[in-house]
Design a protein around this motif. Structure first.
Motif, mmCIF file in Angstrom:
data_model
loop_
_atom_site.group_PDB
_atom_site.id
_atom_site.type_symbol
_atom_site.label_atom_id
_atom_site.label_comp_id
_atom_site.label_asym_id
_atom_site.label_seq_id
_atom_site.Cartn_x
_atom_site.Cartn_y
_atom_site.Cartn_z
ATOM 1 N N PHE A 1 0.831 -1.205 0.000
ATOM 2 C CA PHE A 1 0.000 0.000 0.000
ATOM 3 C C PHE A 1 0.865 1.254 0.000
ATOM 4 O O PHE A 1 1.861 1.336 0.718
ATOM 5 N N SER A 2 0.473 2.230 -0.791
ATOM 6 C CA SER A 2 1.291 3.439 -0.962
ATOM 7 C C SER A 2 1.423 4.257 0.320
ATOM 8 O O SER A 2 2.358 5.045 0.454
ATOM 9 N N ASP A 3 0.510 4.070 1.279
ATOM 10 C CA ASP A 3 0.602 4.821 2.535
ATOM 11 C C ASP A 3 1.343 4.054 3.634
ATOM 12 O O ASP A 3 1.369 4.469 4.780
ATOM 13 N N SER A 4 1.944 2.925 3.278
ATOM 14 C CA SER A 4 2.702 2.135 4.255
ATOM 15 C C SER A 4 4.197 2.389 4.068
ATOM 16 O O SER A 4 4.625 2.784 2.984
ATOM 17 N N PRO A 5 5.013 2.153 5.091
ATOM 18 C CA PRO A 5 6.463 2.345 4.940
ATOM 19 C C PRO A 5 7.058 1.538 3.780
ATOM 20 O O PRO A 5 7.866 2.057 3.018
ATOM 21 N N SER A 6 6.638 0.276 3.639
ATOM 22 C CA SER A 6 7.159 -0.536 2.537
ATOM 23 C C SER A 6 6.703 -0.003 1.184
ATOM 24 O O SER A 6 7.452 -0.019 0.214
ATOM 25 N N GLY A 7 5.468 0.468 1.125
ATOM 26 C CA GLY A 7 4.953 1.041 -0.116
ATOM 27 C C GLY A 7 5.652 2.324 -0.498
ATOM 28 O O GLY A 7 5.929 2.580 -1.671
#
Length: 192
Positions: A150-156
């Protein structure tokens, strides 16, 4: 088209009969292979310790990633030329392996069921896969890809995908027909 997750093959007892590998450095060093960035120009082969078991597979499990031997690379070349990079590894026993690095991702759609990390918001589990079929830069359908975080996650935010690899039914058939060993598949989605 039917899609599958690509997985390490275990025996009926849940044990690994195949030789496998493990990275000798810091675990986070290999997170870069979860991105879709082309890495071959800057890639330095990481040192991989190979552990001997009963059988030598064509596809090695290496810290949740896959290393392909020459036989597997040659048989899967039509799929790998467009959808993936093959990144060389420095194996302790001289085994000629390359990381399988998918270059494409797709996103989960509204029909997917998943779980996100409470603190991070990263995608941590997918219980029902549902996604659009990704296309390559040339507009061709991809046969090997990952699910975008997900773009709002650290990995994203840093461009890392969820760690499972998705393969098309055509890719799966090529593996089975060639007799490539060390992997198995779980059916996860169908696009009509």
């Amino acid at each position: 088209m039917i899609f599958y997750t690509l997985e390490t093959e275990y025996n009926r007892s849940g044990d690994l009969d195949w030789c496998y590998g493990s990275y000798e450095g810091e675990p986070d060093d290999l997170d870069v292979v979860l991105t879709t960035l082309r890495l071959s120009a800057i890639w330095r082969p990481p040192k991989i310790q190979i552990f001997q078991e009963k059988h030598r597979p064509n596809v090695y499990s290496i810290d949740h990633e896959f290393g392909l031997d020459r036989f597997a690379r040659d048989r899967l070349k039509p799929f790998l030329d467009c959808d993936a990079e093959l990144l060389p590894l420095a194996c302790s026993d001289g085994t000629d392996l390359c990381f399988l690095h998918p270059l494409y991702c797709t996103t989960l759609d509204d029909n997917a069921e998943y779980r996100r990390g409470v603190d991070s918001g990263n995608l941590i589990e997918i219980s029902r896969y549902s996604f659009p079929w990704p296309r390559s830069f040339y507009g061709d359908p991809c046969h090997l890809f990952r699910i975008r975080n997900f773009s709002d996650s650290p990995s994203g935010i840093i461009g890392c995908a969820f760690d499972s690899m998705i393969v098309s039914g055509d890719f799966r058939s090529a593996i089975i027909e060639a007799g490539i060993s060390g992997v198995t598949f779980t059916r996860v989605h169908e696009i009509v």
